[in-house]
Design an enzyme around this catalytic site. Structure first.
Site, PDB file in Angstrom:
ATOM      1  N   HIS A 105      26.861  52.845 -61.577  1.00 43.72           N
ATOM      2  CA  HIS A 105      25.685  51.980 -61.659  1.00 43.72           C
ATOM      3  C   HIS A 105      24.669  52.458 -62.695  1.00 43.72           C
ATOM      4  O   HIS A 105      23.776  51.711 -63.075  1.00 43.72           O
ATOM      5  CB  HIS A 105      25.024  51.812 -60.278  1.00 43.72           C
ATOM      6  CG  HIS A 105      24.255  52.993 -59.782  1.00 43.72           C
ATOM      7  ND1 HIS A 105      24.772  53.909 -58.893  1.00 43.72           N
ATOM      8  CD2 HIS A 105      22.986  53.397 -60.018  1.00 43.72           C
ATOM      9  CE1 HIS A 105      23.858  54.814 -58.606  1.00 43.72           C
ATOM     10  NE2 HIS A 105      22.762  54.529 -59.279  1.00 43.72           N
ATOM     11  N   ASP A 135      31.759  54.041 -57.415  1.00 42.26           N
ATOM     12  CA  ASP A 135      30.533  54.322 -58.172  1.00 42.26           C
ATOM     13  C   ASP A 135      30.683  55.562 -59.047  1.00 42.26           C
ATOM     14  O   ASP A 135      29.766  56.383 -59.159  1.00 42.26           O
ATOM     15  CB  ASP A 135      29.331  54.473 -57.235  1.00 42.26           C
ATOM     16  CG  ASP A 135      28.008  54.227 -57.957  1.00 42.26           C
ATOM     17  OD1 ASP A 135      28.023  53.720 -59.091  1.00 42.26           O
ATOM     18  OD2 ASP A 135      26.943  54.551 -57.373  1.00 42.26           O
ATOM     19  N   SER A 212      20.629  59.789 -59.849  1.00 41.99           N
ATOM     20  CA  SER A 212      21.971  59.202 -59.806  1.00 41.99           C
ATOM     21  C   SER A 212      22.895  59.832 -60.830  1.00 41.99           C
ATOM     22  O   SER A 212      22.576  59.913 -62.015  1.00 41.99           O
ATOM     23  CB  SER A 212      21.902  57.699 -60.082  1.00 41.99           C
ATOM     24  OG  SER A 212      21.739  56.965 -58.911  1.00 41.99           O
TER      25      SER A 212
END
Length: 369
Positions: A105, A135, A212
């Protein structure tokens, strides 16, 4: 959908990149065995070797290989058509010739990617591949002799061990936070992301937007996970993809640019004595469940491998390849570990009768990823 009747709570799960790549995943089916989950804090971790500087030693070892990833893409907002949306995340170098792992993402839909090292050097990045179901993504930069991380073994983690996160939260480069491993094997449905093919590591090390794709380290400075999400409105509830799983996906992305995930095409929920009566009263399910343990199929996709093999709504999965199952994540793991096109033996209870079927998992449809 029958699944809507099973929702017990709503959790806001935020993917922890900043700006354009930030997303919120919606409601999920609450775990029916929530009272049996692992405690958040199992033990007080021992300081390794009585070394009070073990965190800084771990950061010195791994920090130079942690990078900031800036990405841009065309804005999806109607009011901002023609503009570039920007996002920031983290990543870590796994090969000295410029292979970087991060979250999918962080770079999804990116028209440009820039990778910035701790020493300030910047490189244009090329996305070799991304897998939205786990992911995980791999980015390539043109460089040599780069610092790299060491990888640990996430299969050996225990709640209570030290956990160290490094990343770029809210644009603050090379931020270090520490805590413990709060839990392992958290299913995707438990944390509000039922479509993910991952059993997550839970940690209370502070994770924020921008973390992230950054590494979660053990006390020796080895990467044991990739930080990916937090539950909004809560404190100390961060989640990471186990590095063994992330490395497995990354290897396929490097080799062929994509990952083929086996799938059956069923929607499932855990069956318990507590929810059986509610399910039997549901006009949407339309069948009467005879047992109170197992994994209930609440829907079957048309023309899916499950439909072709004869699985039906209302079937209760009891075993997969001879191994009994009691939770939907166990079925998902068994399917994920199978081979596309091979026979998967599934035993179900159908209206009180035991039925054995052979299902050939197909490749997860790209259009649904």
């Amino acid at each position: 959908m029958a699944a809507n009747l099973l929702q017990k709570s709503i959790v806001s799960l935020s993917l922890v990149s900043v700006g354009a790549m930030t997303a919120v995943l919606g409601s999920h089916l609450a775990p029916t065995n929530a009272g049996q989950t692992q405690p958040l804090i199992a033990q007080i971790p021992a300081i390794p070797g009585n070394d009070t500087n073990f965190i800084s030693n771990a950061v010195d070892k791994t920090g130079p290989a942690v990078v900031r990833i800036n990405s841009s893409r065309a804005s999806r907002s109607r009011s901002a058509q023609g503009r570039q949306a920007r996002g920031t995340g983290s990543g870590f170098i796994i090969k000295s010739d410029g292979l970087v792992m991060t979250n999918a993402h962080v770079v999804d839909g990116a028209t440009s990617v820039t990778v910035t090292l701790k020493d300030g050097r910047e490189f244009a990045g090329r996305v070799l591949g991304e897998d939205r179901l786990t992911d995980v993504a791999v980015v390539k930069i043109q460089a040599n002799n780069l610092p790299t991380v060491g990888l640990g073994n996430s299969d050996q983690l225990k709640p209570g061990e030290w956990a160290i996160a490094i990343g770029n939260p809210l644009g603050l480069d090379n931020t270090v936070t520490a805590g413990i491993i709060s839990g392992t094997g958290r299913s995707s449905s438990e944390i509000g992301s039922p479509d993910r093919r991952v059993s997550f590591i839970q940690t209370d090390a502070a994770i924020n937007p921008g973390n992230s794709g950054g590494p979660l380290l053990n006390q020796r400075g080895e990467v044991i996970g990739m930080n990916t999400a937090i539950i909004g409105g809560a404190q100390g509830l961060g989640f990471a993809i186990p590095i063994n799983r992330a490395q497995q996906i990354a290897s396929q992305l490097i080799a062929k640019g994509g990952v083929d995930h086996p799938y059956l095409g069923v929607q499932m929920t855990d069956l318990t004595p507590a929810n059986r009566d509610e399910l039997n009263r549901s006009p949407e399910l339309g069948v009467k469940v005879q047992v109170d343990r197992g994994v209930l199929i609440v829907d079957v996709a048309q023309n899916s491998p499950a439909a072709r093999a004869g699985l039906k709504k209302g079937d209760v999965i009891l075993a997969v390849n001879g191994q009994s199952v009691k939770a939907s994540n166990e079925v998902q793991q068994a399917v994920e570990g199978s081979t596309i096109g091979s026979n998967l033996a599934i035993e179900v209870n159908r209206a009180g009768q035991t039925v054995k079927l052979a299902v050939k998992p197909g490749a997860y449809p790209v259009s649904e990823r």
